[in-house]
Design an enzyme around this catalytic site. Structure first.
Site, mmCIF file in Angstrom:
data_model
loop_
_atom_site.group_PDB
_atom_site.id
_atom_site.type_symbol
_atom_site.label_atom_id
_atom_site.label_comp_id
_atom_site.label_asym_id
_atom_site.label_seq_id
_atom_site.Cartn_x
_atom_site.Cartn_y
_atom_site.Cartn_z
ATOM 1 N N PRO A 295 0.896 -1.193 -0.138
ATOM 2 C CA PRO A 295 -0.064 -0.009 -0.037
ATOM 3 C C PRO A 295 0.838 1.142 -0.275
ATOM 4 C CG PRO A 295 -0.784 -1.508 1.736
ATOM 5 C CD PRO A 295 0.515 -2.212 0.984
ATOM 6 N N GLU B 297 -2.858 -3.678 -6.969
ATOM 7 C CA GLU B 297 -3.134 -4.782 -6.243
ATOM 8 C C GLU B 297 -2.088 -4.625 -5.073
ATOM 9 O OE1 GLU B 297 -5.352 -7.155 -6.829
ATOM 10 O OE2 GLU B 297 -5.904 -6.463 -8.765
ATOM 11 N N CYS C 238 0.213 -12.338 -0.626
ATOM 12 C CA CYS C 238 -0.749 -11.208 0.038
ATOM 13 C C CYS C 238 -1.839 -11.502 0.571
ATOM 14 C CB CYS C 238 -0.944 -10.001 -1.073
ATOM 15 S SG CYS C 238 -1.480 -11.371 -2.707
HETATM 16 P P1 NAD Z 1 6.864 -3.169 -2.886
HETATM 17 O O1 NAD Z 1 5.827 -2.340 -2.989
HETATM 18 O O2 NAD Z 1 8.097 -2.725 -2.082
HETATM 19 O O3 NAD Z 1 7.402 -3.277 -4.505
HETATM 20 C C1 NAD Z 1 6.691 -3.648 -5.427
HETATM 21 C C2 NAD Z 1 7.517 -3.156 -6.502
HETATM 22 O O4 NAD Z 1 7.243 -1.515 -6.533
HETATM 23 C C3 NAD Z 1 8.719 -3.605 -7.125
HETATM 24 O O5 NAD Z 1 8.872 -3.781 -8.481
HETATM 25 C C4 NAD Z 1 9.670 -2.262 -6.582
HETATM 26 O O6 NAD Z 1 10.752 -2.247 -7.489
HETATM 27 C C5 NAD Z 1 8.749 -1.110 -6.806
HETATM 28 N N1 NAD Z 1 8.902 0.012 -5.799
HETATM 29 C C6 NAD Z 1 9.431 -0.316 -4.545
HETATM 30 N N2 NAD Z 1 9.340 0.930 -4.018
HETATM 31 C C7 NAD Z 1 9.168 1.968 -4.927
HETATM 32 C C8 NAD Z 1 9.100 3.360 -4.814
HETATM 33 N N3 NAD Z 1 9.528 3.915 -3.939
HETATM 34 N N4 NAD Z 1 8.679 3.872 -6.016
HETATM 35 C C9 NAD Z 1 8.412 3.195 -7.239
HETATM 36 N N5 NAD Z 1 8.499 1.973 -7.255
HETATM 37 C C10 NAD Z 1 9.027 1.258 -6.282
HETATM 38 O O7 NAD Z 1 6.326 -4.458 -2.337
HETATM 39 P P2 NAD Z 1 7.125 -5.979 -2.444
HETATM 40 O O8 NAD Z 1 7.930 -5.834 -0.881
HETATM 41 O O9 NAD Z 1 7.768 -6.234 -3.521
HETATM 42 O O10 NAD Z 1 5.923 -6.957 -2.161
HETATM 43 C C11 NAD Z 1 5.152 -7.120 -1.026
HETATM 44 C C12 NAD Z 1 3.741 -6.366 -0.857
HETATM 45 O O11 NAD Z 1 3.178 -6.752 -2.045
HETATM 46 C C13 NAD Z 1 2.928 -6.571 -0.022
HETATM 47 O O12 NAD Z 1 2.471 -5.646 0.866
HETATM 48 C C14 NAD Z 1 2.135 -7.617 -0.311
HETATM 49 O O13 NAD Z 1 0.621 -7.904 0.266
HETATM 50 C C15 NAD Z 1 1.811 -6.992 -1.556
HETATM 51 N N6 NAD Z 1 1.334 -7.829 -2.705
HETATM 52 C C16 NAD Z 1 -0.043 -7.854 -3.172
HETATM 53 C C17 NAD Z 1 -0.438 -8.830 -4.250
HETATM 54 C C18 NAD Z 1 -1.782 -8.541 -4.771
HETATM 55 O O14 NAD Z 1 -2.174 -9.338 -5.655
HETATM 56 N N7 NAD Z 1 -2.637 -7.782 -4.175
HETATM 57 C C19 NAD Z 1 0.316 -9.558 -4.422
HETATM 58 C C20 NAD Z 1 1.490 -9.733 -4.104
HETATM 59 C C21 NAD Z 1 2.078 -8.948 -3.230
#
Ligand code: NAD
Length: 469
Positions: free
Chosen positions: A195, A215, A249
């Site tokens: 989020p 998502e 997630c």
């Molecule tokens: P994250 O939000 O840290 O990263 C996701 C993507 O965003 C990565 O590709 C990363 O490079 C990019 N990113 C990270 N920081 C950024 C920034 N400041 N600016 C722009 N892009 C940025 O998430 P994560 O740690 O990779 O995954 C875990 C999270 O994802 C958990 O909250 C989980 O619930 C959620 N998730 C949701 C779903 C769904 O289908 N709803 C599925 C899997 C994971």
């Protein structure tokens, strides 16, 4: 290798120019691409993907097949059998007052799309949305997670083997790369992640008024009432929580169990954990590991902090300090003001909290953000209805968890803090499409009789129209 700003701009401009060619190619071209992707995942690159995900976080091959490859291939098969209907004109009614005309909806591609994925299901969460993007006739730039580098490289090879970069391209890199991409005026951004980053993505999209699918995640509660079948609840919750080492997630984040069933539930969960992962899960071929040291430290920190504040570990709790393993862990008596209860756990730790009444449960949940999923274990229709009416969540399962994800006929996604927009099947196709409403005039419209200049007769006719239609 990280893509440079110049390279990212080049790819974006290339896709922007090419988008009409992709959009206007016959449907059979979209289908052929999807079939090629199906073949790449099930045959050509299947072993490479298993090897890559084992190298990235020791994901068992069976988990790769079940939770990375199967969701994408079933999404492709579902899409192939419905795409003719989805992409066809959808006739709609036209009000009688507009006699002499017809109306229809034509789903048209949004254009150039960006898909950003997290690391926990690095293939599934990047390629499932891609299936919808291709089905809807878009071009797409994909940004896989930097935390699963072996997998990201195989994904790039798969994409290059099927698509020209003017159709679909992969951009590798971390946060900085993601930020460079987010500055570009994409027509749609499909983001899966936390989020916190979802808010950054939406703010960046707002600058270009790009539409977004977010998502996201959050704490998905799992309620087990006094009527629930504890045997099956224990088995299903343990599976949903601990496969992929809890990095899911939609995993049950914590359990709210009726106080009369707590001991039985814990006892059966312990037996299930032993059956699934043996006496020593660190040696189990069926148990995945944590993606990196940062996340090991984060989850370990949650355990240590909650124990210091009075929580009791009733199963597990150990980790290999220099490795990437944390034992499946059950905790009780966790104080509310701990990071374990305040943050999405995203690891193999399951707090078990008791309740006395369902009113207590709904009061508690009404104070939290809307979760991505809410699970109910109960054999009482009355209790189920009460909980469904008095809680909010992106999705729910009743007497099950996680499996709603695998039904392409269900919209998948969150609500507010857990997400915006829905994925899978027709819902994913819609997300990557503009529903273009088309009104076609065939005969001179009666409305022309009501056009200016107005006079008494026309005013009377207008009065009649307002009353009648
Ligand atoms: P994250 O939000 O840290 O990263 C996701 C993507 O965003 C990565 O590709 C990363 O490079 C990019 N990113 C990270 N920081 C950024 C920034 N400041 N600016 C722009 N892009 C940025 O998430 P994560 O740690 O990779 O995954 C875990 C999270 O994802 C958990 O909250 C989980 O619930 C959620 N998730 C949701 C779903 C769904 O289908 N709803 C599925 C899997 C994971």
């Amino acid at each position: 290798m990280e893509s440079s700003a110049q390279e990212i701009n080049r790819l974006f401009e290339l896709q922007k120019i090419n988008q009409y060619e992709v959009a206007n190619a016959p449907l059979k071209v979209r289908k052929a691409k999807l079939k090629a992707l199906l073949k790449a995942l099930t045959l050509t690159f299947r072993q490479a993907l298993r090897d890559a995900m084992y190298a990235d976080f020791k994901k068992p091959a069976a988990d790769v097949d079940l939770s990375e490859i199967f969701p994408v291939t079933s999404e492709i098969k579902h899409t192939l059998s419905h795409i003719n209907h989805w992409a066809a004109r959808q006739p709609v009614n036209t009000p009688m007052a507009f006699l002499g005309s017809t109306s229809y909806i034509q789903y048209e591609p949004k254009g150039v799309c960006l898909i950003i994925a997290p690391w926990n299901f690095p293939v599934n969460l990047l390629l499932s949305p891609l299936v919808s993007a291709i089905a809807a006739g878009n071009t797409a730039i994909l940004k896989p997670s930097e935390f699963t580098p072996h997998t990201s490289l195989v994904i790039e090879k798969i994409i290059k083997s099927i698509f020209e970069e003017k159709e679909v391209a992969v951009v590798q890199g971390a946060v900085e790369t993601s930020q460079m991409l987010l500055q570009l005026p994409f027509n749609h951004i499909f983001f899966t992640g936390s989020p916190a980053v979802g808010k950054i993505v939406m703010a960046a999209a707002a600058k270009n008024l790009a539409s977004v699918t977010l998502e996201l995640g959050g704490k998905s509660p799992t309620i087990v009432d006094e009527t629930a079948s504890i045997n099956s609840a224990a088995k299903r919750i343990v599976w949903g929580k601990f496969h992929n080492s809890g990095q899911i997630c939609i995993a049950p984040d914590y359990v709210l169990v009726h106080e009369s069933k707590k001991d039985e539930l814990i006892a059966k969960m312990k037996v299930t954990l032993k059956n699934f992962y043996g006496e020593d899960p660190s040696k189990s071929d069926s148990y995945g590991h944590i993606v990196n040291q940062k996340h090991v430290d984060r989850v370990n920190g949650y355990i240590i902090d909650s124990v210091e504040k009075g929580a009791k570990i009733v199963h597990g709790g150990k980790s290999v300090v220099t490795g990437s393993f944390i034992e499946p862990t059950l905790v009780t008596d966790v104080p509310e003001d701990t990071p374990l209860m305040q943050n999405e756990i995203f690891g193999p730790v399951l707090p078990i909290i008791t309740f006395k009444t369902l009113d207590e449960v709904v009061n508690r949940l009404s104070q939290d953000e809307k979760p991505l999923a809410l699970y109910i274990y109960s054999n009482s229709d009355r209790n189920i209805e009460f909980l469904m009416k008095n809680t909010r969540a992106g999705n729910s399962c009743i007497n099950q968890n996680d499996l709603h994800y695998y039904n392409a006929d269900l919209p998948f996604g969150g609500s507010n803090n857990s997400g915006i927009g829905k994925a899978h099947g027709f819902f994913g196709f819609q997300e990557f499409s503009n529903a273009r409403g088309v009104y076609r005039q065939h005969l001179p419209p009666a409305l022309e009789m009501l056009m200016p200049p107005y006079n008494n007769l026309k005013n009377r006719l207008i009065e009649w129209v307002v009353k009648l239609f």
